[in-house]
Scaffold this motif. Structure first.
Motif, PDB file in Angstrom:
ATOM      1  N   PHE A 117       0.875  -1.313  -0.147  1.00  0.00           N
ATOM      2  CA  PHE A 117       0.195   0.082   0.026  1.00  0.00           C
ATOM      3  C   PHE A 117       0.833   1.152  -0.207  1.00  0.00           C
ATOM      4  O   PHE A 117       1.627   1.352   0.943  1.00  0.00           O
ATOM      5  N   TRP A 118       0.884   2.159  -1.003  1.00  0.00           N
ATOM      6  CA  TRP A 118       1.704   3.217  -1.402  1.00  0.00           C
ATOM      7  C   TRP A 118       0.665   4.551  -1.536  1.00  0.00           C
ATOM      8  O   TRP A 118      -0.266   4.457  -2.009  1.00  0.00           O
ATOM      9  N   ILE A 119       1.437   5.567  -1.390  1.00  0.00           N
ATOM     10  CA  ILE A 119       1.023   6.868  -1.641  1.00  0.00           C
ATOM     11  C   ILE A 119       1.933   7.488  -2.690  1.00  0.00           C
ATOM     12  O   ILE A 119       3.226   7.418  -2.428  1.00  0.00           O
ATOM     13  N   VAL A 120       1.460   7.756  -3.885  1.00  0.00           N
ATOM     14  CA  VAL A 120       2.543   7.992  -4.884  1.00  0.00           C
ATOM     15  C   VAL A 120       1.799   9.202  -5.548  1.00  0.00           C
ATOM     16  O   VAL A 120       0.919   9.358  -6.069  1.00  0.00           O
ATOM     17  N   PRO A 121       2.807  10.448  -5.545  1.00  0.00           N
ATOM     18  CA  PRO A 121       2.685  11.398  -6.389  1.00  0.00           C
ATOM     19  C   PRO A 121       2.505  11.085  -8.159  1.00  0.00           C
ATOM     20  O   PRO A 121       2.927  10.146  -8.281  1.00  0.00           O
ATOM     21  N   THR A 122       1.628  11.996  -8.513  1.00  0.00           N
ATOM     22  CA  THR A 122       1.390  11.490 -10.000  1.00  0.00           C
ATOM     23  C   THR A 122       2.645  11.666 -10.820  1.00  0.00           C
ATOM     24  O   THR A 122       2.765  11.023 -12.002  1.00  0.00           O
ATOM     25  N   TRP A 123       3.756  12.352 -10.588  1.00  0.00           N
ATOM     26  CA  TRP A 123       5.057  12.364 -11.499  1.00  0.00           C
ATOM     27  C   TRP A 123       5.862  11.143 -11.265  1.00  0.00           C
ATOM     28  O   TRP A 123       6.810  11.016 -11.752  1.00  0.00           O
ATOM     29  N   HIS A 124       5.390  10.209 -10.430  1.00  0.00           N
ATOM     30  CA  HIS A 124       6.223   9.001 -10.076  1.00  0.00           C
ATOM     31  C   HIS A 124       5.293   7.659 -10.596  1.00  0.00           C
ATOM     32  O   HIS A 124       4.067   7.690 -10.742  1.00  0.00           O
ATOM     33  N   ASP A 125       6.264   6.725 -11.112  1.00  0.00           N
ATOM     34  CA  ASP A 125       4.993   5.536 -11.299  1.00  0.00           C
ATOM     35  C   ASP A 125       4.812   4.723  -9.851  1.00  0.00           C
ATOM     36  O   ASP A 125       5.605   4.713  -9.134  1.00  0.00           O
ATOM     37  N   VAL A 126       3.736   3.896 -10.094  1.00  0.00           N
ATOM     38  CA  VAL A 126       3.127   3.033  -8.989  1.00  0.00           C
ATOM     39  C   VAL A 126       4.367   1.789  -8.782  1.00  0.00           C
ATOM     40  O   VAL A 126       4.391   1.364  -9.974  1.00  0.00           O
ATOM     41  N   PRO A 127       5.001   1.752  -7.914  1.00  0.00           N
ATOM     42  CA  PRO A 127       5.668   0.465  -7.592  1.00  0.00           C
ATOM     43  C   PRO A 127       5.176  -0.782  -7.979  1.00  0.00           C
ATOM     44  O   PRO A 127       3.971  -0.900  -7.740  1.00  0.00           O
ATOM     45  N   ALA A 128       6.020  -1.558  -8.508  1.00  0.00           N
ATOM     46  CA  ALA A 128       5.297  -2.956  -8.888  1.00  0.00           C
ATOM     47  C   ALA A 128       4.622  -3.779  -7.649  1.00  0.00           C
ATOM     48  O   ALA A 128       3.591  -4.330  -8.166  1.00  0.00           O
ATOM     49  N   GLU A 129       5.105  -3.568  -6.577  1.00  0.00           N
ATOM     50  CA  GLU A 129       4.660  -4.383  -5.470  1.00  0.00           C
ATOM     51  C   GLU A 129       3.261  -3.811  -4.759  1.00  0.00           C
ATOM     52  O   GLU A 129       2.782  -4.191  -4.083  1.00  0.00           O
ATOM     53  N   ALA A 130       3.012  -2.666  -5.275  1.00  0.00           N
ATOM     54  CA  ALA A 130       1.959  -1.973  -4.714  1.00  0.00           C
ATOM     55  C   ALA A 130       0.413  -2.734  -5.486  1.00  0.00           C
ATOM     56  O   ALA A 130       0.227  -2.776  -6.368  1.00  0.00           O
ATOM     57  N   THR A 131      -0.345  -3.096  -4.372  1.00  0.00           N
ATOM     58  CA  THR A 131      -1.731  -3.686  -4.943  1.00  0.00           C
ATOM     59  C   THR A 131      -2.730  -2.769  -4.650  1.00  0.00           C
ATOM     60  O   THR A 131      -3.904  -2.800  -5.016  1.00  0.00           O
ATOM     61  N   HIS A 132      -2.343  -1.682  -3.583  1.00  0.00           N
ATOM     62  CA  HIS A 132      -3.218  -0.631  -3.413  1.00  0.00           C
ATOM     63  C   HIS A 132      -2.382   0.754  -3.511  1.00  0.00           C
ATOM     64  O   HIS A 132      -1.371   0.575  -2.926  1.00  0.00           O
ATOM     65  N   ALA A 133      -2.722   1.744  -4.161  1.00  0.00           N
ATOM     66  CA  ALA A 133      -1.830   3.012  -4.444  1.00  0.00           C
ATOM     67  C   ALA A 133      -2.789   4.214  -4.267  1.00  0.00           C
ATOM     68  O   ALA A 133      -4.044   4.341  -5.005  1.00  0.00           O
ATOM     69  N   ILE A 134      -2.664   5.111  -3.807  1.00  0.00           N
ATOM     70  CA  ILE A 134      -3.241   6.430  -3.667  1.00  0.00           C
ATOM     71  C   ILE A 134      -2.344   7.467  -4.567  1.00  0.00           C
ATOM     72  O   ILE A 134      -1.352   7.815  -3.901  1.00  0.00           O
ATOM     73  N   ARG A 135      -2.815   8.159  -5.536  1.00  0.00           N
ATOM     74  CA  ARG A 135      -2.044   9.163  -6.274  1.00  0.00           C
ATOM     75  C   ARG A 135      -2.537  10.473  -5.747  1.00  0.00           C
ATOM     76  O   ARG A 135      -3.661  10.857  -5.792  1.00  0.00           O
ATOM     77  N   LEU A 136      -1.442  11.039  -5.211  1.00  0.00           N
ATOM     78  CA  LEU A 136      -1.696  12.113  -4.475  1.00  0.00           C
ATOM     79  C   LEU A 136      -0.675  13.358  -4.543  1.00  0.00           C
ATOM     80  O   LEU A 136       0.457  12.726  -4.265  1.00  0.00           O
ATOM     81  N   ASP A 137      -0.840  14.273  -4.854  1.00  0.00           N
ATOM     82  CA  ASP A 137       0.191  15.408  -5.173  1.00  0.00           C
ATOM     83  C   ASP A 137       0.074  16.370  -3.840  1.00  0.00           C
ATOM     84  O   ASP A 137      -1.155  16.545  -3.271  1.00  0.00           O
ATOM     85  N   PRO A 138       1.250  17.258  -3.287  1.00  0.00           N
ATOM     86  CA  PRO A 138       1.010  18.256  -2.258  1.00  0.00           C
ATOM     87  C   PRO A 138      -0.010  18.903  -2.679  1.00  0.00           C
ATOM     88  O   PRO A 138      -0.208  19.623  -3.845  1.00  0.00           O
ATOM     89  N   GLY A 139      -0.889  19.506  -1.648  1.00  0.00           N
ATOM     90  CA  GLY A 139      -1.728  20.743  -2.018  1.00  0.00           C
ATOM     91  C   GLY A 139      -2.175  21.721  -0.907  1.00  0.00           C
ATOM     92  O   GLY A 139      -1.245  21.457   0.154  1.00  0.00           O
ATOM     93  N   LEU A 140      -3.163  22.283  -0.739  1.00  0.00           N
ATOM     94  CA  LEU A 140      -3.575  23.039   0.184  1.00  0.00           C
ATOM     95  C   LEU A 140      -3.949  22.533   1.505  1.00  0.00           C
ATOM     96  O   LEU A 140      -3.789  22.811   2.700  1.00  0.00           O
ATOM     97  N   ALA A 141      -4.589  21.245   1.448  1.00  0.00           N
ATOM     98  CA  ALA A 141      -4.927  20.559   2.437  1.00  0.00           C
ATOM     99  C   ALA A 141      -4.120  19.600   3.154  1.00  0.00           C
ATOM    100  O   ALA A 141      -3.343  19.172   2.252  1.00  0.00           O
TER     101      ALA A 141
END
Length: 294
Positions: A117-141
């Motif tokens: 389970f990974w948190i992955v910024p949109t400018w990175h590829d999702v790691p191969a071992e991730a079965t769950h990934a949240i695509r999230l970039d830094p923001g105001l919140a």
């Protein structure tokens, strides 16, 4: 672009900074001039406590200007002012051209919550071992997965998948916990926050991750939930104790974060009339408190 670097005593920082802004500086930053030396001192205290000092005894004030002439003019105008007494101009120097977007992005790498389970910024590829990934970039919140409180909440979700449950994320920030719950099988997710920008951020991030949830202001939270998540801070968590406990369904779980280790017993005492909180996780001085309703 050029920077004007000044050295100022504590009581001169505010008027000098105000003057630099009036002179149309593009930005003004203040740093501890003694950083990295034996005279360095902490300025910001722990959450809920007053700062140990209002400012550094010696500060480095750096102002950015679009052109060298503007920087030199600002230095010349500041020098004769009464409020500049005790200050000194250290340098006027060009700022090297940089790819600021790439520089900012380089500070945010994929964050492993569990091996799968990974948190992955949109400018990175999702790691191969991730079965769950949240695509999230830094923001105001608040909520990018880098803070211990967020990681502990997400670890708990991964270890206790809310499959088929209603889930409430109270104080949702970026929506990261709500999205994590949805990815782990929640049947319905309500994400609420008092900040309208956080509500919109949650909606945008949910759409980007292809999950369904309902985001809104706190009055959207209605009825009972199998899991209630609240990653805020100790003071609001104390105020919200009856409300949060009232949303926990029989057999359901309450998960609280934003609590320092030293605040554990205080929170346990406040919640005792409704639920018995226990420490479920700890990281870098923060704890995760959880309870189950019989």
């Amino acid at each position: 672009m050029f920077e004007l670097r000044l050295l100022c005593p504590e009581d001169r920082v505010e008027p000098v900074s105000d003057a630099l802004e009036a002179l149309e500086a593009l930005s003004v930053s203040v740093e501890d001039a003694d950083e990295g030396t034996g005279a360095e001192r902490a300025l910001f205290g722990e959450p809920g406590l007053p700062p140990p000092a209002s400012g550094w005894s010696r500060s480095r004030v750096v102002a950015l200007f679009a052109h060298e002439a503007a920087a030199r003019e600002a230095a010349a105008l500041l020098a004769p002012q009464d409020f500049f007494a005790g200050c000194a101009v250290r340098a006027i120097a060009p700022v090297a051209e940089q790819d600021w977007v790439r520089l900012t992005q380089s500070q945010f790498e994929p964050v492993p919550i569990t091996p799968a389970f990974w948190i992955v910024p949109t400018w990175h590829d999702v790691p191969a071992e991730a079965t769950h990934a949240i695509r999230l970039d830094p923001g105001l919140a608040f909520g990018t997965g880098t803070h211990p409180t967020t990681r502990m909440c997400l670890r708990w979700i991964a270890a206790h998948p809310p499959a088929g449950q209603r889930v409430l994320d109270y104080g949702c920030g970026s929506g990261i916990l709500a999205i994590g719950a949805a990815l782990h099988g929640a049947a319905g997710v309500d994400a609420v926050d008092i900040d309208g920008a956080a509500v919109q951020s949650t909606r945008d991030n949910a759409a980007a991750n292809g999950v369904q949830l309902m985001a809104g202001l706190p009055d959207r939270a209605q009825g009972l939930y199998g899991t209630v998540l609240a990653n805020i801070l100790a003071t609001p968590l104390k105020v919200l104790a009856p409300l949060l406990c009232g949303h926990v369904a029989p057999g359901g779980a309450l998960v609280l974060a934003g609590v320092l280790e030293r605040q554990t017993e205080e929170l346990q005492a406040v919640y005792a009339p409704w639920l018995a909180l226990e420490v479920a996780d700890a990281e870098d001085g923060w704890v995760l408190l959880t309870a189950r309703r019989d």
